[in-house]
Design a protein around this motif. Structure first.
Motif, PDB file in Angstrom:
ATOM      1  N   PHE A  31     -19.739 -18.075 -23.460  1.00 27.35           N
ATOM      2  CA  PHE A  31     -20.084 -16.656 -23.383  1.00 27.35           C
ATOM      3  C   PHE A  31     -21.557 -16.424 -23.716  1.00 27.35           C
ATOM      4  O   PHE A  31     -22.276 -15.757 -22.965  1.00 27.35           O
ATOM      5  N   ILE A  32     -22.013 -16.989 -24.824  1.00 25.08           N
ATOM      6  CA  ILE A  32     -23.410 -16.796 -25.246  1.00 25.08           C
ATOM      7  C   ILE A  32     -24.371 -17.414 -24.233  1.00 25.08           C
ATOM      8  O   ILE A  32     -25.378 -16.809 -23.871  1.00 25.08           O
ATOM      9  N   SER A  33     -24.053 -18.606 -23.751  1.00 20.43           N
ATOM     10  CA  SER A  33     -24.923 -19.270 -22.770  1.00 20.43           C
ATOM     11  C   SER A  33     -24.988 -18.484 -21.470  1.00 20.43           C
ATOM     12  O   SER A  33     -26.053 -18.376 -20.857  1.00 20.43           O
ATOM     13  N   THR A  34     -23.860 -17.930 -21.045  1.00 22.48           N
ATOM     14  CA  THR A  34     -23.834 -17.166 -19.797  1.00 22.48           C
ATOM     15  C   THR A  34     -24.649 -15.881 -19.920  1.00 22.48           C
ATOM     16  O   THR A  34     -25.422 -15.541 -19.010  1.00 22.48           O
ATOM     17  N   ILE A  35     -24.493 -15.182 -21.041  1.00 25.66           N
ATOM     18  CA  ILE A  35     -25.276 -13.951 -21.260  1.00 25.66           C
ATOM     19  C   ILE A  35     -26.765 -14.279 -21.306  1.00 25.66           C
ATOM     20  O   ILE A  35     -27.583 -13.597 -20.671  1.00 25.66           O
ATOM     21  N   TRP A  36     -27.132 -15.333 -22.030  1.00 25.44           N
ATOM     22  CA  TRP A  36     -28.534 -15.736 -22.141  1.00 25.44           C
ATOM     23  C   TRP A  36     -29.082 -16.113 -20.766  1.00 25.44           C
ATOM     24  O   TRP A  36     -30.206 -15.756 -20.404  1.00 25.44           O
ATOM     25  N   PHE A  37     -28.297 -16.840 -19.965  1.00 28.63           N
ATOM     26  CA  PHE A  37     -28.704 -17.245 -18.623  1.00 28.63           C
ATOM     27  C   PHE A  37     -28.974 -16.013 -17.754  1.00 28.63           C
ATOM     28  O   PHE A  37     -29.982 -15.943 -17.048  1.00 28.63           O
ATOM     29  N   CYS A  38     -28.058 -15.045 -17.798  1.00 23.05           N
ATOM     30  CA  CYS A  38     -28.211 -13.842 -16.979  1.00 23.05           C
ATOM     31  C   CYS A  38     -29.442 -13.033 -17.380  1.00 23.05           C
ATOM     32  O   CYS A  38     -30.198 -12.569 -16.517  1.00 23.05           O
ATOM     33  N   LEU A  39     -29.657 -12.859 -18.684  1.00 23.97           N
ATOM     34  CA  LEU A  39     -30.820 -12.106 -19.137  1.00 23.97           C
ATOM     35  C   LEU A  39     -32.131 -12.811 -18.794  1.00 23.97           C
ATOM     36  O   LEU A  39     -33.101 -12.172 -18.390  1.00 23.97           O
ATOM     37  N   THR A  40     -32.150 -14.122 -18.945  1.00 26.97           N
ATOM     38  CA  THR A  40     -33.353 -14.880 -18.588  1.00 26.97           C
ATOM     39  C   THR A  40     -33.599 -14.810 -17.089  1.00 26.97           C
ATOM     40  O   THR A  40     -34.740 -14.670 -16.641  1.00 26.97           O
ATOM     41  N   GLY A  41     -32.523 -14.904 -16.314  1.00 26.69           N
ATOM     42  CA  GLY A  41     -32.660 -14.776 -14.858  1.00 26.69           C
ATOM     43  C   GLY A  41     -33.184 -13.410 -14.468  1.00 26.69           C
ATOM     44  O   GLY A  41     -34.023 -13.288 -13.571  1.00 26.69           O
ATOM     45  N   PHE A  42     -32.720 -12.362 -15.155  1.00 27.59           N
ATOM     46  CA  PHE A  42     -33.213 -11.008 -14.882  1.00 27.59           C
ATOM     47  C   PHE A  42     -34.704 -10.895 -15.180  1.00 27.59           C
ATOM     48  O   PHE A  42     -35.464 -10.320 -14.389  1.00 27.59           O
ATOM     49  N   ILE A  43     -35.135 -11.452 -16.311  1.00 25.71           N
ATOM     50  CA  ILE A  43     -36.566 -11.419 -16.657  1.00 25.71           C
ATOM     51  C   ILE A  43     -37.375 -12.190 -15.617  1.00 25.71           C
ATOM     52  O   ILE A  43     -38.433 -11.742 -15.173  1.00 25.71           O
ATOM     53  N   LEU A  44     -36.875 -13.353 -15.205  1.00 24.83           N
ATOM     54  CA  LEU A  44     -37.587 -14.162 -14.207  1.00 24.83           C
ATOM     55  C   LEU A  44     -37.691 -13.432 -12.870  1.00 24.83           C
ATOM     56  O   LEU A  44     -38.764 -13.387 -12.261  1.00 24.83           O
ATOM     57  N   ILE A  45     -36.590 -12.849 -12.415  1.00 28.30           N
ATOM     58  CA  ILE A  45     -36.613 -12.127 -11.133  1.00 28.30           C
ATOM     59  C   ILE A  45     -37.531 -10.909 -11.220  1.00 28.30           C
ATOM     60  O   ILE A  45     -38.302 -10.635 -10.286  1.00 28.30           O
ATOM     61  N   SER A  46     -37.491 -10.200 -12.335  1.00 28.85           N
ATOM     62  CA  SER A  46     -38.382  -9.045 -12.517  1.00 28.85           C
ATOM     63  C   SER A  46     -39.841  -9.476 -12.513  1.00 28.85           C
ATOM     64  O   SER A  46     -40.699  -8.798 -11.938  1.00 28.85           O
ATOM     65  N   TYR A  47     -40.127 -10.612 -13.129  1.00 31.15           N
ATOM     66  CA  TYR A  47     -41.501 -11.125 -13.161  1.00 31.15           C
ATOM     67  C   TYR A  47     -41.963 -11.513 -11.755  1.00 31.15           C
ATOM     68  O   TYR A  47     -43.078 -11.194 -11.347  1.00 31.15           O
ATOM     69  N   LEU A  48     -41.102 -12.191 -11.012  1.00 29.12           N
ATOM     70  CA  LEU A  48     -41.481 -12.657  -9.678  1.00 29.12           C
ATOM     71  C   LEU A  48     -41.629 -11.513  -8.676  1.00 29.12           C
ATOM     72  O   LEU A  48     -42.374 -11.641  -7.701  1.00 29.12           O
ATOM     73  N   THR A  49     -40.932 -10.403  -8.892  1.00 31.51           N
ATOM     74  CA  THR A  49     -41.043  -9.253  -7.987  1.00 31.51           C
ATOM     75  C   THR A  49     -42.048  -8.219  -8.497  1.00 31.51           C
ATOM     76  O   THR A  49     -42.135  -7.121  -7.935  1.00 31.51           O
ATOM     77  N   ASN A  50     -42.783  -8.568  -9.531  1.00 26.97           N
ATOM     78  CA  ASN A  50     -43.808  -7.697 -10.128  1.00 26.97           C
ATOM     79  C   ASN A  50     -43.248  -6.359 -10.604  1.00 26.97           C
ATOM     80  O   ASN A  50     -43.947  -5.358 -10.596  1.00 26.97           O
ATOM     81  N   SER A  51     -42.005  -6.335 -11.008  1.00 31.58           N
ATOM     82  CA  SER A  51     -41.420  -5.102 -11.544  1.00 31.58           C
ATOM     83  C   SER A  51     -41.162  -5.214 -13.047  1.00 31.58           C
ATOM     84  O   SER A  51     -40.453  -4.392 -13.615  1.00 31.58           O
TER      85      SER A  51
END
Length: 90
Positions: free
Chosen positions: A25-45
């Motif tokens: 559970f903790i790893s999945t939540i951390w993965f999703c949040l990190t993925g969100f930050i990465l996608i936001s960074y790559l799309t300049n948002s």
């Protein structure tokens, strides 16, 4: 005696399963949040965001893209190791 040993074994198995589910559970939540930050960074948002201080130091030290890749790798290891190994009976 046998019933007591069986109950102890069941309790031990349940405890291991609970720890593994918490790790998953903790790893999945951390993965999703990190993925969100990465996608936001790559799309300049990516504007302003808050992370724990130690992760903030990692972002400051190596940058957002490498730090996100490091975190994604760590969380994937956490997800993969959260599944119990199957016992092989002879």
């Amino acid at each position: 005696m046998e019933q007591k040993e069986l109950n102890e074994e069941i309790t031990e198995i349940q405890t291991k399963r609970t720890v593994r589910l918490a790790q998953l559970f903790i790893s999945t939540i951390w993965f999703c949040l990190t993925g969100f930050i990465l996608i936001s960074y790559l799309t300049n948002s990516l504007d302003e965001f808050y992370v724990p201080q130690i992760i903030g130091w990692l972002y400051d030290l190596v940058g957002i893209l490498p730090a996100s890749i490091i975190q994604l790798t760590i969380t994937l290891v956490g997800i993969c190791t959260s599944f119990p190994k199957k016992k092989v009976e002879n």
